[in-house]
Write a protein that holds these residues in place. Structure first.
Motif, PDB file in Angstrom:
ATOM      1  N   MET A   1      25.490  26.713 -25.154  1.00  0.00           N
ATOM      2  CA  MET A   1      26.823  26.296 -24.711  1.00  0.00           C
ATOM      3  C   MET A   1      27.525  27.470 -24.048  1.00  0.00           C
ATOM      4  N   SER A   2      28.554  27.167 -23.295  1.00  0.00           N
ATOM      5  CA  SER A   2      29.379  28.223 -22.708  1.00  0.00           C
ATOM      6  C   SER A   2      30.324  28.770 -23.766  1.00  0.00           C
ATOM      7  N   ALA A   3      30.817  29.981 -23.547  1.00  0.00           N
ATOM      8  CA  ALA A   3      31.802  30.564 -24.465  1.00  0.00           C
ATOM      9  C   ALA A   3      33.056  29.699 -24.513  1.00  0.00           C
ATOM     10  N   GLU A   4      33.387  29.094 -23.392  1.00  0.00           N
ATOM     11  CA  GLU A   4      34.567  28.214 -23.335  1.00  0.00           C
ATOM     12  C   GLU A   4      34.385  27.014 -24.263  1.00  0.00           C
ATOM     13  N   LYS A   5      33.185  26.423 -24.224  1.00  0.00           N
ATOM     14  CA  LYS A   5      32.948  25.264 -25.087  1.00  0.00           C
ATOM     15  C   LYS A   5      32.926  25.693 -26.553  1.00  0.00           C
TER      16      LYS A   5
ATOM     17  N   SER B   1      25.431  14.396 -30.635  1.00  0.00           N
ATOM     18  CA  SER B   1      26.069  15.642 -31.044  1.00  0.00           C
ATOM     19  C   SER B   1      26.765  16.239 -29.839  1.00  0.00           C
ATOM     20  N   ASP B   2      28.022  16.546 -30.010  1.00  0.00           N
ATOM     21  CA  ASP B   2      28.782  17.104 -28.892  1.00  0.00           C
ATOM     22  C   ASP B   2      28.794  18.626 -28.914  1.00  0.00           C
ATOM     23  N   LEU B   3      27.927  19.209 -29.722  1.00  0.00           N
ATOM     24  CA  LEU B   3      27.963  20.659 -29.864  1.00  0.00           C
ATOM     25  C   LEU B   3      27.181  21.356 -28.764  1.00  0.00           C
ATOM     26  N   ALA B   4      26.008  20.830 -28.442  1.00  0.00           N
ATOM     27  CA  ALA B   4      25.184  21.463 -27.416  1.00  0.00           C
ATOM     28  C   ALA B   4      25.611  21.003 -26.035  1.00  0.00           C
ATOM     29  N   ALA B   5      25.343  21.845 -25.040  1.00  0.00           N
ATOM     30  CA  ALA B   5      25.714  21.530 -23.652  1.00  0.00           C
ATOM     31  C   ALA B   5      24.490  21.052 -22.885  1.00  0.00           C
ATOM     32  N   PRO B   6      24.681  20.380 -21.743  1.00  0.00           N
ATOM     33  CA  PRO B   6      23.540  19.885 -20.972  1.00  0.00           C
ATOM     34  C   PRO B   6      22.678  21.026 -20.438  1.00  0.00           C
ATOM     35  N   LEU B   7      21.399  20.752 -20.298  1.00  0.00           N
ATOM     36  CA  LEU B   7      20.484  21.683 -19.645  1.00  0.00           C
ATOM     37  C   LEU B   7      20.086  21.104 -18.300  1.00  0.00           C
TER      38      LEU B   7
ATOM     39  N   MET C   1      22.631  30.257 -27.999  1.00  0.00           N
ATOM     40  CA  MET C   1      22.787  30.801 -26.650  1.00  0.00           C
ATOM     41  C   MET C   1      24.226  30.566 -26.192  1.00  0.00           C
ATOM     42  N   ILE C   2      24.916  31.652 -25.854  1.00  0.00           N
ATOM     43  CA  ILE C   2      26.308  31.564 -25.404  1.00  0.00           C
ATOM     44  C   ILE C   2      26.396  32.138 -23.990  1.00  0.00           C
ATOM     45  N   ASP C   3      26.829  31.307 -23.056  1.00  0.00           N
ATOM     46  CA  ASP C   3      26.922  31.699 -21.648  1.00  0.00           C
ATOM     47  C   ASP C   3      28.354  32.138 -21.310  1.00  0.00           C
ATOM     48  N   ASP C   4      28.482  33.118 -20.422  1.00  0.00           N
ATOM     49  CA  ASP C   4      29.793  33.594 -19.940  1.00  0.00           C
ATOM     50  C   ASP C   4      30.691  34.076 -21.074  1.00  0.00           C
TER      51      ASP C   4
END
Length: 496
Positions: A230-234, A153-159, A262-265
């Motif tokens: 994920m970041s807001a950009e992603k 899944s490409d939706l979540a970002a790495p931790l 969770m949305i960062d930045d």
């Protein structure tokens, strides 16, 4: 002459040897390094006098073989001299020993309780069956990049595996935000804590706390929850991609199926009206369903000009926690903790120096320490103040601040509650003369001005008067600890 037959190693005994070797390695290299590089080792087999150890990727195989191969061989020989060689391979090259399976899982299970597993990414769906014991390579490594090529899944970002609550150094500037993050990790969607909005400057720990919450929630042994970080950009890029591929419904359903978003930045969404609209509707849906929202930004919701008013209002209706700029004490604590994890002895004087000089953010502070540690490891030289100046000359130069004599006089006068004009007056009363001497001492320490130049700034006094002031203050600092702390405090204030 009789020859000694090699000792025959029984399989259960081999498992005991392996458990002891892993324990010794963990004690020697430290928890962080062990989890990053060595925890994924598997004992695959025994062939005569050769032990086979496997790792999941070529990158990890090469890294462990180069840096720990000799030590592994030495530890095996210490356990049993019959074992002459350790062969380190990529996983799958050798058949695992069935009799070892039960014995070897116990140390790993215990280690997984002590520290979170190294994973590169959290997907929206629960872990696939059969993958519970698998561990991904550390983020940023080539092995990690290799695994990223697999269908996921490409939706979540790495931790980041380093960003846990245990690795977060708490101080007065961040204790409230830390407590709020802990509360959300323990009880998501608690009354008054949804959404949780974290804000503060660059490198103060917002992302660290968000990752820590995600690790805590997904590592639960009971009632684990699905998390999308994920970041807001992603978020924006995935939304645009969904529009182009006409899969917006799938995008919405994926996001709205999670327990925690969770949305960062978030400040990145300023000026992106359509993306703000989508986030607002997702936000409303999840909150109405009792799901947890965690958001971070560089400013408080009310100060995020450019976000829709209704979105700012919703973001501010939960718990808003700020992370202030770090204090000297917090920076020193962070450096001490990171130096301890790195397993390199760094003198207190060096840590204090870095905490004084690098005040911008924790990332730069950590980067400076990492450079020192790498230099020490690569060249086998101890960390000293001299090597610190040599290795970090570019960083230190960027942080050098030109302090003026006028600033020194003003700060010292305020500190001792005397008039600024007393600095250049002829008054010789002790209540005035001592602060004036301290100001001269600091002018000599913190500026590049010559003694005659300093003297002229203090009522056209002779350079010998400045020399006497420097000598007198130095003498008093050696004799009187309270006075020394007072002068040191002034120096810090002027350098910050």
């Amino acid at each position: 002459m009789t020859t000694t037959e090699p000792e025959i190693v029984e399989l259960p005994q081999l498992a005991v040897h392996w458990a002891r070797i892993r324990g010794r390695l963990q004690a020697e290299v430290g928890e962080v390094e062990y989890r990053t590089w060595l925890r994924q080792m598997t004992l695959a087999g025994l062939d005569g006098d050769e032990i086979t150890v496997t790792l999941p990727t070529r990158f990890l195989r090469d890294w462990v073989s180069t840096r720990y191969g000799d030590r592994l061989s030495a530890l095996w020989q210490a356990e049993n001299p019959a074992i002459r060689r350790v062969d380190i391979r990529v996983g799958g090259a050798a058949s695992p020993v069935p009799a070892l399976a039960e014995s070897l899982t116990a140390p790993r299970a215990q280690a997984s309780r002590e520290a979170p597993p190294i994973r590169a990414e959290i997907t929206l769906a629960a872990s696939a069956p059969g993958n519970a014991g698998s561990v991904a390579p550390p983020p940023g490594s080539s092995a990690w990049a290799e695994e990223r090529a697999e269908p996921r899944s490409d939706l979540a970002a790495p931790l980041d595996p380093r960003f846990t609550f245990e690795g977060f150094v708490v101080g007065k500037p961040n204790e409230f935000a830390y407590a709020c993050a802990r509360r959300v990790a323990e009880r998501p969607s608690s009354q008054g804590f949804n959404p949780l909005f974290l804000y503060g400057g660059v490198g103060l720990g917002k992302t660290h706390l968000m990752h820590a919450i995600a690790w805590e929630l997904t590592d639960r042994t009971t009632n684990p929850v699905s998390v999308a970080y994920m970041s807001a950009e992603k978020f924006m890029y995935r939304f645009i991609a969904a529009i182009r591929s006409q899969s917006t419904m799938e995008f919405k359903e994926n996001l709205r199926s999670v327990d925690v978003l969770m949305i960062d930045d978030l400040q990145f969404l300023i000026g992106k009206d359509n993306t703000q609209e989508e986030f607002f509707h997702t936000f409303n849906y999840l909150v109405e369903q009792g799901k947890q929202i965690v958001v971070s930004a560089d400013k408080s919701p009310s100060d995020l000009n450019g976000l829709e008013h209704r979105l700012r209002t919703r973001l501010g209706c939960g718990m808003v926690a700020d992370l202030h700029s770090t204090t000297y004490e917090l920076r020193l604590s962070i450096l001490e903790a990171k130096a301890a994890r790195a397993g390199v002895e760094v003198p207190v004087k060096v840590l204090e120096f870095l905490a004084h000089k690098i005040t911008s953010n924790v990332r730069e502070l950590e980067g400076a320490l990492n450079r020192l540690v790498a230099h020490a490891n690569l060249f086998g030289r101890p960390v000293t103040l001299e090597t610190t100046h040599e290795v970090l000359h570019d960083i230190l130069k960027a942080h050098d601040r030109r302090v003026t004599i006028e600033e020194i006089q003003k700060k010292v006068a305020e500190h001792y509650s005397i008039r600024l004009t007393d600095m250049s007056s002829a008054r010789r009363a002790r209540a005035v003369a001592r602060p004036r001497q301290v100001a001269m001492f600091l002018a000599k320490q913190l500026t590049s001005r010559s003694l005659p130049e300093i003297g002229r700034k203090f009522g056209n006094r002779d350079h010998t008067t400045v020399m006497h002031a420097v000598s007198r203050v130095t003498e008093l600092m050696e004799r009187d600890g309270t006075f020394a702390e007072d002068v040191e405090l002034l120096r810090r204030l002027l350098e910050s």
